[in-house]
Design an enzyme around this catalytic site. Structure first.
Site, PDB file in Angstrom:
ATOM      1  N   LEU A 166      56.187  49.026  53.810  1.00 39.81           N
ATOM      2  CA  LEU A 166      55.138  48.479  53.334  1.00 39.81           C
ATOM      3  C   LEU A 166      54.570  47.178  53.877  1.00 39.81           C
ATOM      4  O   LEU A 166      55.130  46.346  54.234  1.00 39.81           O
ATOM      5  CB  LEU A 166      55.351  48.227  51.918  1.00 39.81           C
ATOM      6  CG  LEU A 166      54.242  47.531  51.021  1.00 39.81           C
ATOM      7  CD1 LEU A 166      53.206  48.719  50.745  1.00 39.81           C
ATOM      8  CD2 LEU A 166      54.685  47.116  49.596  1.00 39.81           C
ATOM      9  N   HIS A 197      54.324  34.725  33.201  1.00 38.92           N
ATOM     10  CA  HIS A 197      54.238  34.494  34.669  1.00 38.92           C
ATOM     11  C   HIS A 197      55.456  35.133  35.264  1.00 38.92           C
ATOM     12  O   HIS A 197      55.353  35.732  36.345  1.00 38.92           O
ATOM     13  CB  HIS A 197      53.784  32.914  35.020  1.00 38.92           C
ATOM     14  CG  HIS A 197      52.518  32.820  34.840  1.00 38.92           C
ATOM     15  ND1 HIS A 197      51.301  33.433  35.028  1.00 38.92           N
ATOM     16  CD2 HIS A 197      52.004  31.633  34.163  1.00 38.92           C
ATOM     17  CE1 HIS A 197      50.291  32.887  34.839  1.00 38.92           C
ATOM     18  NE2 HIS A 197      50.621  31.759  34.056  1.00 38.92           N
ATOM     19  N   SER A 230      44.777  31.398  42.990  1.00 37.13           N
ATOM     20  CA  SER A 230      43.579  31.434  43.543  1.00 37.13           C
ATOM     21  C   SER A 230      43.106  30.078  43.836  1.00 37.13           C
ATOM     22  O   SER A 230      43.803  29.140  43.228  1.00 37.13           O
ATOM     23  CB  SER A 230      42.230  32.143  42.863  1.00 37.13           C
ATOM     24  OG  SER A 230      42.172  31.187  41.425  1.00 37.13           O
ATOM     25  N   ASP A 284      46.107  40.435  36.440  1.00 36.42           N
ATOM     26  CA  ASP A 284      45.720  39.346  35.352  1.00 36.42           C
ATOM     27  C   ASP A 284      46.367  39.679  33.944  1.00 36.42           C
ATOM     28  O   ASP A 284      46.658  40.867  33.854  1.00 36.42           O
ATOM     29  CB  ASP A 284      44.203  39.548  35.383  1.00 36.42           C
ATOM     30  CG  ASP A 284      43.538  38.389  34.370  1.00 36.42           C
ATOM     31  OD1 ASP A 284      44.108  37.290  34.363  1.00 36.42           O
ATOM     32  OD2 ASP A 284      42.231  38.475  33.886  1.00 36.42           O
TER      33      ASP A 284
HETATM   34  C1  FPP Z   1      46.545  35.837  36.095  1.00 35.67           C
HETATM   35  O1  FPP Z   1      47.287  35.634  34.600  1.00 35.67           O
HETATM   36  C2  FPP Z   1      47.580  35.332  36.947  1.00 35.67           C
HETATM   37  C3  FPP Z   1      47.901  34.225  37.437  1.00 35.67           C
HETATM   38  C4  FPP Z   1      46.995  33.180  37.546  1.00 35.67           C
HETATM   39  C5  FPP Z   1      48.939  34.206  38.383  1.00 35.67           C
HETATM   40  C6  FPP Z   1      49.765  35.330  38.972  1.00 35.67           C
HETATM   41  C7  FPP Z   1      51.068  35.067  39.219  1.00 35.67           C
HETATM   42  C8  FPP Z   1      52.100  35.963  39.122  1.00 35.67           C
HETATM   43  C9  FPP Z   1      51.805  37.466  38.820  1.00 35.67           C
HETATM   44  C10 FPP Z   1      53.498  35.648  39.189  1.00 35.67           C
HETATM   45  C11 FPP Z   1      53.623  34.776  40.307  1.00 35.67           C
HETATM   46  C12 FPP Z   1      54.031  35.579  41.707  1.00 35.67           C
HETATM   47  C13 FPP Z   1      54.008  34.923  42.637  1.00 35.67           C
HETATM   48  C14 FPP Z   1      54.512  35.569  43.895  1.00 35.67           C
HETATM   49  C15 FPP Z   1      53.658  33.444  42.917  1.00 35.67           C
HETATM   50  P1  FPP Z   1      46.657  34.699  33.546  1.00 35.67           P
HETATM   51  O2  FPP Z   1      47.420  33.456  33.601  1.00 35.67           O
HETATM   52  O3  FPP Z   1      45.259  34.261  33.860  1.00 35.67           O
HETATM   53  O4  FPP Z   1      46.748  35.484  32.284  1.00 35.67           O
HETATM   54  P2  FPP Z   1      45.466  35.370  31.231  1.00 35.67           P
HETATM   55  O5  FPP Z   1      44.519  36.065  31.584  1.00 35.67           O
HETATM   56  O6  FPP Z   1      46.135  36.143  29.894  1.00 35.67           O
HETATM   57  O7  FPP Z   1      45.341  34.078  30.910  1.00 35.67           O
END
Ligand code: FPP
Length: 232
Positions: free
Chosen positions: A123, A29, A57, A12
């Site tokens: 892994l 991202h 999610s 996150d």
């Molecule tokens: C949460 O950060 C992250 C996500 C909803 C997406 C996670 C995605 C990645 C780490 C990169 C993509 C990787 C793959 C393999 C698809 P947030 O957007 O909720 O950040 P915030 O809490 O600062 O708003």
């Protein structure tokens, strides 16, 4: 020493990382995806056999179409580079979550990647894509109910061990440690069944900034815990 073989991560803070640096959110991202490649390698170097990460999610579909499309394109790129990374590092990659909701080309990439890496013994990386803990439990229950109806299993035979066979993580041990970056203290519908006894480590560090020293700190937090399972 406390045995640690499986780490689960809620990655996150990508957007807040970008905002803090006055960069477009999507850069967050992108950096998050780059960091996942780095951390996968470090997890293995630290002697841990399983890593399960929350990439998208079932609730993330509510974000803007632009952001959803961007993350799905990152997933496409990540799955593509994973074929090479996996071969170089002997890494087995699996995707957990509801594949029915994903685009056809991504589903095909997943099938190809899982097949290409099935025999690798390094892994075990599980990517949670279109994943929700409740959704996983419902899908497991649906499979079970169907088998019950077909006379394959009896309702009275159901226990925790049998139920686990119907989850997306059927042959993967439960994580001993759950890490959440970005400072929030929620479980966010992640691995609800599997984290029943996991230690939970929350750090304020945003996911793109979560590096080796942060990983070591999380591992040390786990190793310092006196693991008890309610019985003592
Ligand atoms: C949460 O950060 C992250 C996500 C909803 C997406 C996670 C995605 C990645 C780490 C990169 C993509 C990787 C793959 C393999 C698809 P947030 O957007 O909720 O950040 P915030 O809490 O600062 O708003």
């Amino acid at each position: 020493m406390n045995d640690l073989q499986h780490i689960a991560i809620i990655m996150d803070g990508n957007r807040r990382w970008a905002k803090e640096k006055l960069l477009p959110q999507m850069v967050g991202h992108q950096k998050g995806a780059d960091n996942l490649r780095e951390i996968s390698q470090l997890v293995w170097e630290n002697g841990i056999k399983y890593l399960t990460v929350y990439a998208f999610s079932t609730e993330n579909w509510k974000r803007s179409p632009k952001e959803v499309n961007y993350i799905m394109d990152l997933a496409r790129k990540f799955l593509k580079t994973s074929i090479k990374d996996a071969a170089a590092n002997n890494m087995r990659v699996r995707v957990i979550g509801n594949k029915i909701g994903l685009a056809q080309d991504i589903r095909e990439q997943i099938t190809e990647l899982e097949k290409a890496t099935v025999d690798f013994t390094g892994l075990n990386l599980q990517i949670a894509l279109n994943y929700g803990g409740r959704d996983e439990i419902i899908r497991a229950a649906q499979k079970l109910m169907q088998q019950c109806k077909d006379g394959i299993i009896e309702a009275a035979a159901l226990n925790e061990e049998l139920f686990e066979h119907y989850l997306d993580t059927s042959d993967i041990p439960a994580p001993e440690l759950l890490i959440r970056t970005g400072g929030e203290s929620r479980v966010s519908n992640y691995l609800l069944w599997q984290i029943a006894y996991s230690e939970i480590y929350i750090t304020n560090v945003f996911w793109p900034d979560f590096k080796e020293a942060d990983l070591r700190e999380a591992i040390n937090f786990y190793l310092a815990r006196n693991r008890r399972f309610g019985g003592e």
